[in-house]
Design an enzyme around this catalytic site. Structure first.
Site, mmCIF file in Angstrom:
data_model
loop_
_atom_site.group_PDB
_atom_site.id
_atom_site.type_symbol
_atom_site.label_atom_id
_atom_site.label_comp_id
_atom_site.label_asym_id
_atom_site.label_seq_id
_atom_site.Cartn_x
_atom_site.Cartn_y
_atom_site.Cartn_z
ATOM 1 N N LYS A 8 0.934 -1.199 0.047
ATOM 2 C CA LYS A 8 -0.130 -0.005 -0.067
ATOM 3 C C LYS A 8 0.912 1.346 0.158
ATOM 4 C CE LYS A 8 0.838 1.263 4.641
ATOM 5 N NZ LYS A 8 1.800 2.280 4.901
ATOM 6 N N ASP A 132 -1.581 -1.789 10.553
ATOM 7 C CA ASP A 132 -1.861 -1.563 9.534
ATOM 8 C C ASP A 132 -2.624 -2.922 8.849
ATOM 9 O OD1 ASP A 132 -0.586 0.692 9.041
ATOM 10 O OD2 ASP A 132 1.206 -0.101 7.796
#
Length: 266
Positions: A8, A132
């Site tokens: 990401k 995350d």
């Protein structure tokens, strides 16, 4: 079963306040990109983890993949498995590779052993492994707040753009990165800024880590400026670094930049 955990990038990252538990409240946009590892799992008589590709600087028992397995195994009495992890996503980059590996493994175990967990149920468990990790359960653009675990879908599609990632040989300690930031509320909320055309993001959508991190590692600031000289419409550091990304609206410019800066072209 095999899965391909993707990385990401953070588009904007505001450090809003320091929490009483020592963590920080943030606001950021998590955006999935097509830079992937691979994880294969088969049932076995003993639990094992084998790693390939990029070297991983931690013992197997501390790997987030093993932590994700044990988290579910302790609750659901899972049988032992053999895990093969091929690392391609750079570590220490702010790209979430380890968190993605763990989350994708958990999603795969949920399917393999018919645990019946919803995305939200799985995400609530995985936050105990890494802030995350919940994002990678959903794996679609998300506006994140809290420590990064409060997620809200965000309508952003960069499918018509090319992304180039450069990961220099620089290690940025997350703890040191936070220590260099003075938390503050942004003047304009990130979700409003991200609704502007991407060409207007350059001076508005900021990563609060950049000021202190770039002061310590000026080569990172140089890479960001090189992206803009190469024609990027937007460039920033991802997370606390040290990866820098550029978003291009031209295939030709993106390909040229990736070659010049020795970056990943996505």
């Amino acid at each position: 079963m095999i899965t391909f955990p993707n990385a990401k990038i953070n588009i904007g990252l505001n450090i809003v306040s320091r929490r009483t538990d020592g963590y920080h409240n943030i606001v950021t946009l998590f955006y999935p990109i097509r830079l992937c590892d691979s994880v294969e799992v088969v049932e076995s008589s003993t639990l094992s983890l084998r790693t390939f590709g990029r070297a991983i600087d931690c013992p197997p028992e501390k790997n987030l993949v093993m932590k994700a397995y044990r988290l579910l195994a302790d609750e659901f009495a899972l049988p032992p498995v053999e895990i093969d992890l091929y690392k391609h996503i750079p570590d220490g980059a702010g790209l979430g590779g380890g968190s993605s590996d763990a989350a994708h493994l958990a999603v795969m175990l949920n399917k393999m052993f018919a645990l019946g967990l919803t995305e939200s149920e799985l995400a609530k468990r995985l936050v105990h492994i890494g802030a995350d990790c919940p994002f990678f359960v959903y794996n679609r653009p998300m506006l994140a707040s809290g420590i990064g675990d409060i997620l809200e879908p965000f309508d952003l599609d960069l499918g018509n753009f090319r992304i180039v990632i450069v990961k220099p040989d620089v290690y940025v300690s997350t703890a040191q990165a936070y220590a260099g930031v003075t938390p503050k509320e942004p003047t304009v909320p990130l979700n409003e800024l991200l609704q502007r055309p991407i060409a207007e993001w350059r001076d508005a959508v900021v990563n609060d880590f950049e000021t202190s991190v770039f002061a310590k590692f000026p080569q990172l600031a140089d890479i960001k400026q090189a992206f803009y000289r190469s024609g990027a419409v937007y460039s920033a550091m991802s997370g606390s670094g040290s990866a820098i990304f550029g978003i291009f609206d031209s295939d030709t410019l993106a390909e040229s930049c990736a070659k010049t800066l020795n970056g990943y072209l996505l």
